[in-house]
Design a protein around this motif. Structure first.
Motif, mmCIF file in Angstrom:
data_model
loop_
_atom_site.group_PDB
_atom_site.id
_atom_site.type_symbol
_atom_site.label_atom_id
_atom_site.label_comp_id
_atom_site.label_asym_id
_atom_site.label_seq_id
_atom_site.Cartn_x
_atom_site.Cartn_y
_atom_site.Cartn_z
ATOM 1 N N ILE A 1 -3.715 7.419 0.215
ATOM 2 C CA ILE A 1 -3.501 7.296 1.662
ATOM 3 C C ILE A 1 -3.247 5.835 1.992
ATOM 4 O O ILE A 1 -3.984 4.946 1.547
ATOM 5 N N ALA A 2 -2.211 5.573 2.787
ATOM 6 C CA ALA A 2 -1.978 4.254 3.369
ATOM 7 C C ALA A 2 -1.692 4.459 4.846
ATOM 8 O O ALA A 2 -0.940 5.363 5.218
ATOM 9 N N THR A 3 -2.274 3.612 5.686
ATOM 10 C CA THR A 3 -2.126 3.835 7.122
ATOM 11 C C THR A 3 -2.201 2.530 7.896
ATOM 12 O O THR A 3 -2.891 1.592 7.505
ATOM 13 N N ARG B 1 4.150 12.449 1.879
ATOM 14 C CA ARG B 1 4.400 12.804 3.282
ATOM 15 C C ARG B 1 4.217 11.573 4.139
ATOM 16 O O ARG B 1 3.334 10.736 3.867
ATOM 17 N N PHE B 2 5.024 11.453 5.191
ATOM 18 C CA PHE B 2 5.041 10.253 6.017
ATOM 19 C C PHE B 2 5.135 10.664 7.481
ATOM 20 O O PHE B 2 6.012 11.429 7.863
ATOM 21 N N GLN C 1 0.826 -1.205 0.000
ATOM 22 C CA GLN C 1 0.000 0.000 0.000
ATOM 23 C C GLN C 1 0.864 1.260 0.000
ATOM 24 O O GLN C 1 0.520 2.264 -0.628
ATOM 25 N N TYR C 2 1.998 1.231 0.685
ATOM 26 C CA TYR C 2 2.862 2.402 0.706
ATOM 27 C C TYR C 2 3.525 2.636 -0.658
ATOM 28 O O TYR C 2 3.653 3.785 -1.108
ATOM 29 N N CYS C 3 3.923 1.551 -1.309
ATOM 30 C CA CYS C 3 4.495 1.681 -2.647
ATOM 31 C C CYS C 3 3.451 2.192 -3.634
ATOM 32 O O CYS C 3 3.779 2.956 -4.556
ATOM 33 N N LEU C 4 2.204 1.797 -3.445
ATOM 34 C CA LEU C 4 1.145 2.289 -4.324
ATOM 35 C C LEU C 4 0.860 3.769 -4.099
ATOM 36 O O LEU C 4 0.485 4.489 -5.033
ATOM 37 N N ALA D 1 0.884 7.471 5.464
ATOM 38 C CA ALA D 1 1.583 7.929 4.257
ATOM 39 C C ALA D 1 0.541 8.440 3.278
ATOM 40 O O ALA D 1 -0.469 7.773 3.036
ATOM 41 N N THR D 2 0.786 9.617 2.721
ATOM 42 C CA THR D 2 -0.167 10.203 1.788
ATOM 43 C C THR D 2 0.581 10.904 0.656
ATOM 44 O O THR D 2 1.815 11.018 0.673
ATOM 45 N N ASN D 3 -0.199 11.412 -0.279
ATOM 46 C CA ASN D 3 0.378 12.233 -1.340
ATOM 47 C C ASN D 3 0.757 13.624 -0.847
ATOM 48 O O ASN D 3 1.241 14.436 -1.615
ATOM 49 N N GLY D 4 0.551 13.896 0.417
ATOM 50 C CA GLY D 4 0.866 15.186 1.019
ATOM 51 C C GLY D 4 -0.303 16.145 1.009
ATOM 52 O O GLY D 4 -0.523 16.861 1.986
ATOM 53 N N LEU D 5 -1.070 16.129 -0.053
ATOM 54 C CA LEU D 5 -2.179 17.072 -0.195
ATOM 55 C C LEU D 5 -3.334 16.775 0.758
ATOM 56 O O LEU D 5 -4.054 17.686 1.164
ATOM 57 N N VAL D 6 -3.524 15.510 1.101
ATOM 58 C CA VAL D 6 -4.649 15.130 1.966
ATOM 59 C C VAL D 6 -4.179 14.697 3.353
ATOM 60 O O VAL D 6 -4.965 14.180 4.147
#
Length: 261
Positions: free
Chosen positions: A204-206, A228-229, A193-196, A245-250
């Protein structure tokens, strides 16, 4: 070759050594499975891979420390290789292909190299500080990994590893709040999920519970892909026991829901 590039070459060498063992032992009829004190499974492949990686590091990086899931170690202030021989051991022992070897180099508390190798998927992801994140399929040229541009939770894809873990370690209601705020939810789980997220497939992966060896490598890949992590309190880093972990925007919007109440 710079020292960082040389370190990445070492990490990729470790991945090759690991893949040779894991692919040979995957779905083996004589696979030996035990349980650790926390009741999580460990196979003879897990220990064989970590021992092989430690042998390589003893040869090429004898002064560096090592922290591994199976053989232990500690994170120091210097250079530490953080390795998870098989992330997704439950998948491995059940014959599901969603598992990988995770390799990171941490220097002064910060991961600077990360490699994730998933040979049954024919994929490898890697990143190093300041050099970006990359993904390659077997037989194909590497391509740059970049997070998505999704800017709102209502358009976001979210994933976790195990819903039951939220009951034990955090709050299932908080995670359900996040799911309901997002467009779609998945449970790809573990490293994948983090690689995706790094590839822009997920936003978002959490996980409410995770170890340093689960997260060090993927932190490099996600952040070098532009994401962002943090942990679930918003504290940056891979060694605080949880992960977002997210794309930073969310990221902030997701944190707000997970911390609510």
């Amino acid at each position: 070759m710079s020292r960082l590039a040389d370190d990445l070459s070492v990490a990729l060498r470790l991945a090759e050594a690991a893949d040779a063992i894991t692919t040979a032992r995957f779905r083996a009829a004589d696979l030996v499975v035990d349980r650790k004190p926390d009741r999580s499974p460990v196979t003879d492949a897990d220990t064989a891979v970590e021992d092989a990686m430690r042998a390589v590091l003893a040869e090429v990086r004898p002064d560096d420390a090592i922290l591994g899931e199976e053989r232990g170690g500690t994170l120091g202030d210097g250079r530490t290789w953080v390795v998870d021989p098989i992330d997704g051991t439950k998948n491995f022992l059940r014959g599901a292909p969603a598992w990988a070897t995770l390799i990171a180099l941490v220097e002064q508390g910060q991961p600077i190299v990360g490699v994730v190798s998933a040979p049954e998927f024919g994929r490898r992801w890697w990143g190093s500080a300041g050099a970006g994140a990359w993904v390659a399929k077997s037989g194909s040229e590497p391509r740059r990994a970049r997070v998505s541009g999704v800017g709102s939770l209502g358009d976001a894809y979210v994933s976790t590893t195990d819903l039951n873990s939220w009951v034990t370690y955090h709050s299932r209601e908080r995670y359900i709040d996040l799911v309901e705020a997002c467009w779609e939810s998945r449970a790809f789980g573990d490293y994948w999920q983090y690689c995706l997220v790094a590839e822009g497939v997920l936003d978002i992966a959490t996980d409410p519970i995770a170890n340093a060896w689960d997260l060090a490598a993927v932190q490099v890949i996600v952040t070098e892909a532009g994401g962002r992590f943090s942990d679930l309190d918003g504290k940056p880093g891979f060694d605080h026991g949880s992960a977002l972990a997210t794309n930073g925007l969310v990221h902030d919007a997701a944190l707000d829901l997970l911390r609510r109440g």
